[in-house]
Design an enzyme around this catalytic site. Structure first.
Site, PDB file in Angstrom:
ATOM      1  CE  LYS B  76      -8.393  61.433 -64.165  1.00  0.00           C
ATOM      2  NZ  LYS B  76      -9.200  62.367 -65.005  1.00  0.00           N
ATOM      3  CB  SER B 144     -12.035  59.662 -65.317  1.00  0.00           C
ATOM      4  OG  SER B 144     -11.450  60.910 -65.609  1.00  0.00           O
ATOM      5  CB  SER B 168     -13.059  63.631 -65.407  1.00  0.00           C
ATOM      6  OG  SER B 168     -13.562  62.672 -66.304  1.00  0.00           O
TER       7      SER B 168
END
Lengths: 429, 429
Positions: B76, B144, B168
């Protein structure tokens, strides 16, 4: 002193289990000692003499038990024991009698320990009055595990439980000439601490043991460590055996001077003596100053300024500090302080990685007369802020005959290292 | 899909080590897959194709390595990888290229993993734009760890690292139909997370793995867990082996309704299906509601109102939430919130003690079209607030063909329990 009174709690437990001593005679001897010394000390605020003797008789009859089989211990007024007053030193709570033992108390009892009573929190608190230092009652035992350290140093208890937010176990151990351990934050459940500790806000406060012998700190820690299913801040990290640690070659950081404190000559002497002892045992002692020392007082003051912090009361011992003068704090200040605090914790890890032991004074001064300024305590505050384990052990004596401790800190969860080093200092004192 | 793309990361590692597959062909196949799917997904924000192929060739030449020998993985945008852009999704940081790997990235690489590239943080962020759900690019992958879940679900990566403050990792795993683990707070070092996580203020945020196979979550966790000497919040608690866990007879609390959320019928169906699967495996599933559910949103909002919290940005995905409307917070409010938070943590321990597994929806809804309200996420927020481990694993499908996950939480440090239960759900899906 009656011979049994000077044995370690561990040794008492062994001899009682082996029937070389009876629990009844040991508990009786300690109660006699309390009766002898406490009128001058005012350390014990509630004694359960009859119940303790009955439990001792039952222990003798049972004939076996845990490692504290028949061993007397005492507990600071801030830690609950079922049925005994636990007022946290606050007159408003003078009638508070909790129904249950704190986890640490219950665990010492489950190991065979016999609770003698509760001891005063604070060297001069409004509920219990002034506690004397057993080396000279005109002097303070320091705070806040004041009565606990005083009665143990006087031989009236073999082992005790205190609590420590910034030095409340270690300062009295230093001033009374005994040993005290601040465990790693999260090692010992705080269930049954009064006042209640809100761990999401306060990562400084811990429960830990005080004793005359370092081996008893290790024994008590082993008994009281580990989650209890009630305190969410307790963490199941394995605990090493300090007796199995080999320290030769281990690097020790030695520091004395602090940006806000210059230690007393007797403190300097004791710290250097401990350094020499560790060096003679093969440890590699070198002068090295931990990072972030200048942050210690500002971070602590910020913490005290936070609205629901009870802590200033704990430190207002000499009339030199008025928390009201700190003024209010904003949410921005709280966050900024938390970031500074986090940075201190980050900076400490490489330091402790390079020096797995840190030797320093325990405080600026030895014990002072009641009412005098006790001096700075940034040395103990530092490890509270980062949550590391730290032992205070006696390493010297002032020209007036007062004890002087030193502090030995270790990496998080490595109480075994700090205890092993403290054992070396203790043996060669 | 090329057969190798559907193997678990663990199996890929085994086959490459056994020379049944070459790292070069595996990495090549995944890169081909990225080239095929990413134009529609926009999940990968920086690809290091050439470097990855060179590392794969070197791995084949070396011929042995760790458990991820030659296995491709992705990371990420909020987690540093040396030399690659890590902007945290913020245009102001578009040129930020950290010099060092985050600890978790370095550990996966040290185990033989080959980094393919970085993935978009947030389903529609100003720097990278909109990320498509691989089941239908018109739908959101949630946030996220959006790009991470999307590219793994699409078969473009075998394993990934995300981060999770309130869901997330778990929300995108749910919406994309893969598995994701929120480890216990303190299990995995946060060193190299960007934005920086101040652990003294934020006990919610963790780094954890995403994968198509639960066994890969367990493998990755074993590799990335444990203190790194840089993050003071990481704790050395032993990690159990999920494959050695026997769950028959274990009590599972099942809850669906939440005071602030009523789950979608497809979510209800999937959760009941998972419950039936666990019951069929001998677990004792009973309806039981965790304490403190009504505190979840207020505590989270209080946290977001704190001055240095960056978190609102993370959740402003559908235009339905404007952090400015929350208003300022006082130091009194912060402390009050910390006390409420602590109470929630205290109340949860007896509950999780009685029910060592808690099965619930992962979210109110399955994936929604981009721009629509994704629904409530109190289910994942709850475990973030108490810091417990929680796995999301696919357990069903909507009538439209979208995946539906469930969440399985376990006591602190018992990732092995949650992973073992998720393996059961996965096997019988």
């Amino acid at each position: 002193m009656v011979p049994a009174l000077d044995l370690s709690a561990a040794e008492l437990g062994r001899r009682i289990a082996a029937r070389e001593l009876s629990a009844r005679e040991v508990v009786g001897a300690f109660l006699d000692r309390v009766a002898e010394v406490d009128p001058a000390l005012n350390a014990v605020v509630e004694l359960r003499a009859e119940a303790a003797l009955a439990e001792a008789a039952a222990a003798d009859e049972r004939g076996s038990g845990g490692p504290l089989h028949g061993v007397p211990f005492t507990v600071k007024d801030w830690i609950d024991a079922a049925g005994l007053r636990c007022a946290g030193g606050q007159p408003a709570h003078r009638e508070r009698r909790p129904a249950r033992d704190a986890t640490a108390v219950a665990r010492l009892r489950a190991a065979g320990g016999i609770l003698l009573g509760k001891t005063a929190a604070g060297p001069d608190n409004p509920l219990y009055g002034r506690v004397g230092n057993p080396h000279d009652p005109r002097f303070t035992p320091a705070g806040s595990s004041s009565g606990e350290a005083a009665i143990i140093a006087a031989g009236g208890s073999a082992l005790g439980l205190g609590s420590d937010s910034g030095g409340s176990i270690r300062q009295p151990a230093h001033c009374c000439g005994i040993a005290g351990l601040r465990p790693t934050t999260g090692r010992v459940p705080l269930t049954g601490h009064f006042p209640f500790i809100c761990a999401t806000a306060d990562p400084r406060t811990v429960i830990g043991p005080l004793a005359r012998h370092v081996e008893d700190l290790a024994l008590a820690l082993r008994l009281i460590a580990g989650p209890d299913g009630a305190d969410p801040s307790a963490v199941p990290v394995p605990l090493g055996d300090h007796a199995a640690v080999r320290l030769a070659g281990t690097r020790v950081a030695l520091y004395l001077d602090h940006p806000h404190t210059t230690p007393h000559p007797a403190v300097v002497r004791a710290t250097h003596a401990a350094a020499a002892t560790l060096a003679a045992a093969g440890l590699v002692v070198e002068e090295a100053t931990p990072p972030g020392l200048a942050d210690v007082y500002p971070l602590t003051l910020d913490y005290w300024r936070r609205p629901e912090s009870d802590s200033p009361d704990e430190w207002v011992n000499g009339g030199t500090f008025d928390p009201a003068t700190l003024g209010p704090i904003s949410a921005e200040d709280v966050e900024r302080s938390l970031f500074t605090w986090d940075r201190l914790r980050r900076r400490m890890l490489p330091f402790i990685g390079a020096h797995p032991l840190v030797l320093s004074p325990a405080a600026e001064k030895p014990a002072v007369p009641h009412g005098e300024d006790g001096g700075g305590i940034p040395y103990t505050l530092l490890w509270s802020l980062v949550g590391y384990p730290a032992v205070v052990v006696r390493a010297g004596t002032t020209v007036e005959g007062l004890p002087v401790g030193v502090q030995i800190a270790a990496p998080p969860w490595r109480e075994d290292l700090a205890l092993a080093a403290a054992s070396i200092v203790e043996r060669t004192r």
